[in-house]
Design a protein around this motif. Sequence first.
Motif, PDB file in Angstrom:
ATOM      1  N   ASN A   1       2.024   0.788   6.540  1.00  0.00           N
ATOM      2  CA  ASN A   1       1.689   0.261   5.220  1.00  0.00           C
ATOM      3  C   ASN A   1       1.569  -1.256   5.292  1.00  0.00           C
ATOM      4  O   ASN A   1       2.171  -1.899   6.151  1.00  0.00           O
TER       5      ASN A   1
ATOM      6  N   ARG B   1      -1.523  -1.072  -4.303  1.00  0.00           N
ATOM      7  CA  ARG B   1      -2.953  -1.033  -4.013  1.00  0.00           C
ATOM      8  C   ARG B   1      -3.231  -0.039  -2.887  1.00  0.00           C
ATOM      9  O   ARG B   1      -2.337   0.285  -2.097  1.00  0.00           O
ATOM     10  N   THR B   2      -4.475   0.408  -2.795  1.00  0.00           N
ATOM     11  CA  THR B   2      -4.862   1.253  -1.668  1.00  0.00           C
ATOM     12  C   THR B   2      -5.013   0.371  -0.430  1.00  0.00           C
ATOM     13  O   THR B   2      -5.124  -0.865  -0.549  1.00  0.00           O
ATOM     14  N   LYS B   3      -5.065   0.997   0.745  1.00  0.00           N
ATOM     15  CA  LYS B   3      -5.260   0.222   1.977  1.00  0.00           C
ATOM     16  C   LYS B   3      -6.595  -0.498   1.958  1.00  0.00           C
ATOM     17  O   LYS B   3      -6.705  -1.642   2.409  1.00  0.00           O
TER      18      LYS B   3
ATOM     19  N   THR C   1       0.829  -1.207   0.000  1.00  0.00           N
ATOM     20  CA  THR C   1       0.000   0.000   0.000  1.00  0.00           C
ATOM     21  C   THR C   1       0.868   1.263   0.000  1.00  0.00           C
ATOM     22  O   THR C   1       0.332   2.367  -0.024  1.00  0.00           O
TER      23      THR C   1
END
Length: 199
Positions: A75, A52-54, A36
């Motif tokens: 992260n 990727r986003t969280k 992330t």
Amino acid sequence: MLIVLSGPSGVGKGTVRQAMMADSFKDFKYSVSMTTRTPRPGEKDGVDYYFRTKEQFQQHIADGEMLEWARYVNNFYGTPLGPVNKTLDEGQDVLLEIEVNGAMQVREKCPDGVFIFLTPPDLQELKQRIEKRGTDDAATILKRMEKARNEIKMMENYDYAVVNDKVDLAVKRIESIITSEHNRVPRVIDRYRKMIGVK
């Protein structure tokens, strides 16, 4: 065959893995991790990491799509299960280069993998390697060394220990392990049972 390479921070896992990728042996595919964190200059999605986003990462966890994962400095990092299974199904070895805790998660899910622990020649050498990076202050280096001691205690959960005294020698040792593992009877017996008509 799933090959897991791990060891304490600063031991040179990334350097050894890169040398393996450059070597003519290279009879495996490296598994790209997911994170992330934001991409660094020059990094490409699907090559260096899957970025990727969280929210997306947490959804992958919830859907059982991660082979292993961890949270580090706010992260997420981990190994997506889909690409690993696809590569194994295609009959190709997969190499994971991951931290010790991640390796233990993989051990639970894939007990027939080959688990290789990369070790420093000694703790003084490990400390010097961490200091040479020039990224940590003295207090952080002490914490890293304490963590390294605890990670080395976990070596008993691995199949092999390889000393990273010289990168080219460590690569040769790992490659000989991979070759040997491919010839273990439990990995080849089904082929010969079919050959002689035994189920």
